[in-house]
Each structure stands twice: as structure tokens, then as C-alpha cells.
Design an enzyme around this catalytic site. Structure first.
Site, mmCIF file in Angstrom:
data_model
loop_
_atom_site.group_PDB
_atom_site.id
_atom_site.type_symbol
_atom_site.label_atom_id
_atom_site.label_comp_id
_atom_site.label_asym_id
_atom_site.label_seq_id
_atom_site.Cartn_x
_atom_site.Cartn_y
_atom_site.Cartn_z
ATOM 1 N N LYS A 129 91.565 62.914 -17.168
ATOM 2 C CA LYS A 129 92.725 63.783 -16.988
ATOM 3 C C LYS A 129 92.663 64.934 -18.000
ATOM 4 C CE LYS A 129 97.765 63.483 -17.067
ATOM 5 N NZ LYS A 129 98.922 62.595 -17.102
ATOM 6 N N GLU A 149 85.156 58.744 -25.399
ATOM 7 C CA GLU A 149 84.248 57.848 -24.675
ATOM 8 C C GLU A 149 83.691 58.540 -23.427
ATOM 9 O OE1 GLU A 149 87.208 57.115 -25.841
ATOM 10 O OE2 GLU A 149 87.354 55.022 -26.510
ATOM 11 N N GLY A 178 97.875 58.315 -16.268
ATOM 12 C CA GLY A 178 96.524 57.766 -16.085
ATOM 13 C C GLY A 178 96.528 56.440 -15.348
ATOM 14 N N ARG A 179 97.383 55.521 -15.771
ATOM 15 C CA ARG A 179 97.366 54.175 -15.167
ATOM 16 C C ARG A 179 98.033 54.141 -13.796
ATOM 17 N NH1 ARG A 179 100.155 54.729 -19.697
ATOM 18 N NH2 ARG A 179 102.366 54.270 -19.829
ATOM 19 N N GLU A 235 100.369 48.648 -20.995
ATOM 20 C CA GLU A 235 100.438 50.003 -21.554
ATOM 21 C C GLU A 235 101.792 50.621 -21.197
ATOM 22 O OE1 GLU A 235 96.950 53.077 -22.415
ATOM 23 O OE2 GLU A 235 97.551 53.135 -20.334
ATOM 24 N N HIS A 273 89.619 25.346 -13.350
ATOM 25 C CA HIS A 273 88.708 24.492 -14.108
ATOM 26 C C HIS A 273 88.622 24.927 -15.556
ATOM 27 C CE1 HIS A 273 87.232 22.345 -10.534
ATOM 28 N NE2 HIS A 273 87.644 23.454 -9.947
ATOM 29 N N LYS A 332 92.922 57.003 -30.390
ATOM 30 C CA LYS A 332 92.003 58.109 -30.079
ATOM 31 C C LYS A 332 91.787 58.972 -31.328
ATOM 32 C CE LYS A 332 92.879 58.736 -25.081
ATOM 33 N NZ LYS A 332 93.212 59.670 -23.992
HETATM 34 C C1 G6Q Z 1 96.743 55.749 -19.129
HETATM 35 C C2 G6Q Z 1 96.409 56.181 -20.477
HETATM 36 C C3 G6Q Z 1 94.948 56.048 -20.832
HETATM 37 C C4 G6Q Z 1 94.088 57.153 -20.246
HETATM 38 C C5 G6Q Z 1 92.722 57.108 -20.893
HETATM 39 C C6 G6Q Z 1 91.792 58.164 -20.344
HETATM 40 O O1 G6Q Z 1 97.859 55.789 -18.665
HETATM 41 O O2 G6Q Z 1 96.881 57.443 -20.711
HETATM 42 O O3 G6Q Z 1 94.410 54.812 -20.455
HETATM 43 O O4 G6Q Z 1 93.992 57.026 -18.868
HETATM 44 O O5 G6Q Z 1 92.852 57.246 -22.266
HETATM 45 O O6 G6Q Z 1 92.317 59.435 -20.529
HETATM 46 P P1 G6Q Z 1 91.679 60.678 -19.815
HETATM 47 O O7 G6Q Z 1 91.816 60.488 -18.342
HETATM 48 O O8 G6Q Z 1 92.425 61.868 -20.307
HETATM 49 O O9 G6Q Z 1 90.235 60.704 -20.207
#
Ligand code: G6Q
Length: 557
Positions: A215, A221, A281-282, A367, A398, A518
């Protein structure tokens, strides 16, 4: 629009008459075992259930009575749930700490619907992106989109993390049965180089397409893995500089809201699929973040998934709360968490394809609702989001089910099953489902001393073999694991999270703890990379760990 619709000037949750009434009610019924509750109300299994969008939701094995439900619904109304739902669906800036609208529901709004943000209808933009995704994925699937050297794309690697990864991974695994089987789909998220190396080691770069999902397009990462991917691909494909941009153009696309950063990376914005700051994001697996899903299952199946989401959105928005699945699910979670003292929820899908569903839900739920202050910034004096975890049945049976049956902690369970097998093999699906039904029954009713003794068990072993029962669960049953069913299931959990967040009066849509992580990692990474011995100003433990790591890591430290 009042940004705090339904939440402005709220009285403290735990002093509300509805909350106190629930506490008194809990004290009255807490000694009543599910065996007794069923004995007094034998038909509850046919009554305490609801149905929507093809999901059958049986909550009769929860430790609730009709009175509990009535009181929970009173609480929901007192906490302004109807107003909060209306605020979300109409684009109110309910994510107050980031001053954003929360409109994942617009991602699955049918063409022609009208949802405004700042006076602008956003539904046409959503469909414009979906149409571009459909055109692109069609080309990749058919082989019309070829790589830089003219070879057909056979491999798709989606690079992202958190909300830009967990949804696509889960959707791909869940809908594998619908995927184009002559293509390989992989996902790289961890900054641990192993993730990238293992994902690419047997692939030909000339046949590989990378989707960089971020986003912000600034996440450490994802950008690190994206540059690794670029280097890996160009080693095989690149030659002269002109060739390099040609190779990037054929092998890299971006999904982001950040045009400038995408350009900086070298991806032409013609190959960028956008989304918007009103998609968290989620909550983004049904946006362009799901491009890998669409390439895997095709645009038609993707649209069927969106229709499943939308069916639950409409159900949530319009159905009276007593028959409203996400509302009931959210309120039952409140009951278990805040009144019965459960700290956790086990998600137990009896479908191998849903093996990543618990991991996906961990982010969605934890989250969103792992928050310690109210919307007004006041520290809560009640528990918020429970810990979600789980594994597909029957494997879990199990291993950790032992603790659920006979341990000392209360672990409410969500069982998820399907009536039809996607891979029929003898009577295996019947066996799978028999296990699901048996487990929820055993957890609720247990095995009494008398029953254990009647089996001729030696006296000394009787206490060990008794299962107390009274362990609550919900069972969600659908006809078949289809794209539509997956959309409905995810939307059910999304809105259940929203209901819980509304009761707790927290912001379910920010993630400041994640942002802290981050920032911290960036500073420490500089210290580790420093040529000279860095001045470390952490605590003594962190300083010592970093020094030891620099000494032992090898390389040029
Ligand atoms: C989700 C969070 C988090 C995010 C990641 C990746 O709701 O904000 O999990 O999706 O940190 O972020 P970017 O999409 O900006 O790389």
C-alpha cells in the site's frame, strides 16, 4: 458526517446499565452446564442458528440463553452499533486516529451502487481497477502476456507482507481447486532471504512475473524482497540498460497507493494497480492486492468471491440483529471474552484448503482489536481482542484439542465445515465431517463420572477420563467451499471484528504498534550495517545482543 458517529461522549462501557445487567445475568447462569441448558431447552439447536449468504451459523452450543442474547443485543444498541454500521457504510471517517474512511465494503459493491467519499462516488473507480485487473489476468492466464524473452509466464510470485500478503496467500490456498493448474503461484513476505531463495530456486526468471504488493511502497521487507527479485530477474533477463527496463516492464507489476514510489522502483504506472487510503491492509484481499488471486482463479471466480463478500455486507447492513450473523458472532465473542473470561478463540476449519485461514484471521482480528485505549484515548478497564489461533481439523484433534477438552482454560471454538467434498475420495469427507460434529458435541457435553464408570474404568482412572464438557463452540456450515463461500466467510469475520470493536469503543482500523516495529527495525538495521563499532544507546540487553550478533554473524562485521 460525525466522525465519532455512535461513539461521541460515550459513557464508560463497564458502568453502562446493559453491561452491569450482563454481569448479573452471568452470575445467575454461570453454574448452568451446557448439558442442563440443552435439557431445559431441547430444541435450541434448531432455534439458536442463523443463515445468510449460504452460511449456516449454529450457536446453540454457546453458553447462552435467550436472556443472554437479549441482554447482548441491548448492549449493542446502547453502544450505537446501528449508527456505527451506518457510518461505516456511508464513508464516515470512523478510523479516527488516521482520519480515514473505512470502506472495504465498497471493494465489493456491484457496479452502479453509489458510495461517496468526500463527495465523490468511488464505486466507478473500484470497477475500473477490477476491469484492468481482469484484462491483465486474462492475458497472463491465456499466455498472451509473455516475458521479456518471449516465453509464456508460468510463475507468479506475489511479494508483500502483513495485509499485503496474508489475504492473497490464504485466498490462493483456499481456492486452489479453482486455480489454473499449469501455473505456479508463490508468495514471499519474510525479509529472511530464505523466503525469497526457496520461492525462486527452481524457477526460470524468463517465465516469472512478480507482483509487488505494498500500500505504502515503503515497507522494508517488501521493498528489500522486491529489489532482490529485480536483481534475480535481471541477472537472467537484463543486458543493456534498455533491456533492463524492458525486462522490468514485462516481469514486474505493482499494487499500491503510492505512484511516486512505484515509479522510483522502475515500474511504469501503466503496470500499477491502485487502491485507496480507505482500504486497510488487512481488509484488502478483495482489492488489487488480490491480483495474484485473480490470476490464479480467473476474473469470473474472483467476482463470485466479491459477490459472497457483498451478500454478507448487505445482510450485515440490513438484517435485524437477532438474525444478523456478524452481529451475533461479535456479541458471542464479547460474552465469552468479557463475561466468561475466555482469552482466546480457536478457529478449526475442517477443510484442508483453509489451512492458512487461522493465520489470516490472526491479523484480521488481533491487529484490528488488539487495542488498549478507547476512541477517546482513555485506557480501557476491560479486556479487548482475544487471541485467535487454530489448525485444520482433524490434525488439531491429535495435538492441542486435549487442552480444549480437559485443560483448565476456556477455549471457545469456531468449527467450519462444508457439506460437499472438493476432492471426493471414498468416504473420507464423511469421516472428516463426522469428526467435526463429534468434537463440538464432546466439547459441549463431555463425559460424566457415571459414563466413565459404566465403561468399567478402574476407580483410580475415573477422574482422568472424565471430560467436563461445557466448552462452548459455534459451527459454521456451508454447502461447498466456493469462491462465493470464501467471500462470505471472510466478510462474516470482518464484520464480527467491527461489532466487537464497536462495543469496546476502540479503533479497529489503525495499527500503531505495527508502525512502531517498522520504525525500530530501521534504526537497528543501520547500527548492524555500520562499518565502525556503532554507539549503541539501547538497553543493556539489546546492546549486548546486537554486539554479539555483529561479532558472530560473519561477513564484514
Ligand atoms: C494491515 C497493516 C499491515 C500492512 C503491512 C504492509 O492492516 O497495516 O499489516 O498491511 O505492514 O504494509 P504495506 O502494504 O504498506 O507494505
Amino acid at each position: 458526517m460525525n466522525v465519532r458517529a455512535g461513539a461521541a461522549a460515550r459513557p464508560a462501557l463497564t458502568t453502562r446499565p446493559q453491561w452491569l445487567a450482563l454481569q448479573r445475568h452471568r452470575d445467575q447462569i454461570k453454574a448452568r452446564h451446557l448439558r442442563e441448558i440443552f435439557a431445559d431447552d431441547p430444541a435450541r439447536g434448531e432455534r439458536l442458528r442463523a443463515e445468510a449468504a449460504g452460511l449456516y451459523f449454529d450457536y446453540s452450543k454457546q453458553r447462552v440463553t435467550d436472556e443472554t442474547l437479549r441482554l447482548l443485543l441491548d448492549l449493542a444498541n446502547a453502544c450505537g452499533l446501528p449508527q456505527r454500521i451506518a457510518a461505516m457504510f456511508s464513508g464516515g471517517r470512523i478510523n479516527t486516529t488516521e482520519d480515514r474512511a473505512v470502506l472495504h465494503v465498497a471493494l465489493r459493491a456491484p457496479r452502479g451502487e453509489h458510495i461517496e467519499v468526500d463527495g465523490k462516488d468511488i464505486v466507478p473507480e473500484v470497477h475500473a481497477v477490477l476491469d484492468r485487473m481482469a484484462a491483465f489476468s486474462g492475458k497472463v492466464r491465456s499466455g498472451a502476456w509473455v516475458g521479456h524473452s518471449g516465453k509464456r509466464i508460468r510463475n507468479v510470485i506475489s511479494i508483500g507482507i502483513g495485509g499485503s500478503d496474508l489475504g492473497p496467500v490464504m485466498a490462493y490456498e483456499t481456492l486452489r481447486d479453482y486455480s489454473q493448474r499449469d501455473m505456479v503461484f508463490r508468495f514471499v513476505s519474510n525479509v529472511d532471504g530464505t523466503d525469497f531463495v526457496e520461492a525462486t530456486r527452481d524457477l526460470d526468471a524468463a517465465e516469472t512475473l512478480f507482483i509487488i504488493c505494498s500500500k505504502t511502497f515503503t515497507t522494508l521487507e517488501t521493498l528489500t524482497n522486491a529489489y532482490a527479485a529485480r536483481a534475480w530477474a535481471l541477472k537472467v533477463l537484463g543486458g543493456a540498460d534498455a533491456d533492463k527496463s524492458g525486462a522490468v516492464a514485462k516481469h514486474f507489476v505493482a499494487v499500491s497507493t503510492n505512484v511516486d514510489e512505484v515509479r522510483k522502483f522502475g515500474i511504469d504506472t501503466a503496470q500499477m494497480f491502485g487502491f485507496w487510503d480507505w482500504v486497510g491492509g488487512r481488509y484488502s484481499m478483495d482489492s488489487a492486492i488480490g491480483l495474484s488471486t485473480m490470476i490464479a482463479i480467473g476474473a469470473e471466480n474472483f467476482r463470485a468471491m466479491l459477490a459472497g463478500f457483498h451478500a454478507i455486507d448487505e445482510h450485515f447492513r440490513t438484517t435485524p440483529f437477532e438474525r444478523n450473523l456478524p452481529t451475533l458472532m461479535g456479541l458471542l465473542a464479547i460474552w465469552n471474552n468479557n463475561f466468561l473470561g475466555a482469552t482466546t478463540v480457536a478457529v478449526l476449519p475442517y477443510a484442508q484448503y483453509l489451512k492458512r485461514f487461522p493465520a489470516y484471521l490472526q491479523q484480521l482480528t488481533m491487529e484490528s482489536n488488539g487495542k488498549h485505549v478507547t476512541l477517546d484515548g482513555v485506557h480501557v478497564d476491560y479486556e479487548t481482542g482475544p487471541i485467535y489461533w487454530g489448525e485444520p481439523g482433524t490434525n488439531g484433534q491429535h495435538s492441542f484439542y486435549q487442552l480444549i477438552h480437559q485443560g483448565t482454560r476456556l477455549v471457545p471454538c469456531d468449527f467450519i465445515g462444508f457439506c460437499q467434498a472438493l476432492n471426493p475420495l471414498g468416504n473420507q469427507h464423511d469421516l472428516l465431517m463426522a469428526n467435526l460434529f463429534a468434537q463440538s458435541e464432546a466439547l459441549a457435553f463431555g463425559k460424566t463420572v457415571a459414563e466413565v464408570k459404566a465403561e468399567g474404568t478402574p476407580d483410580a482412572l475415573v477422574p482422568h477420563r472424565v471430560c467436563e464438557g461445557d466448552r462452548p463452540s459455534t459451527t459454521i456450515l456451508a454447502e461447498r467451499l466456493t469462491p462465493h463461500a470464501l467471500g462470505a466467510l471472510v466478510a462474516l469475520y470482518e464484520h464480527s471484528v467491527f461489532v466487537q470493536g464497536t462495543i469496546w469503543n476502540i479503533d479497529s482500523f489503525d495499527q500503531w504498534g505495527v508502525e512502531l516495529g517498522k520504525a525500530l527495525a530501521k534504526r537497528t538495521a543501520l547500527e548492524i550495517a555500520s562499518q565502525k563499532d556503532p554507539e549503541l544507546a539501547h538497553d543493556s540487553s539489546t546492546n549486548a545482543l546486537i554486539r554479539r550478533y555483529r561479532r558472530l554473524r560473519g561477513g564484514d562485521a
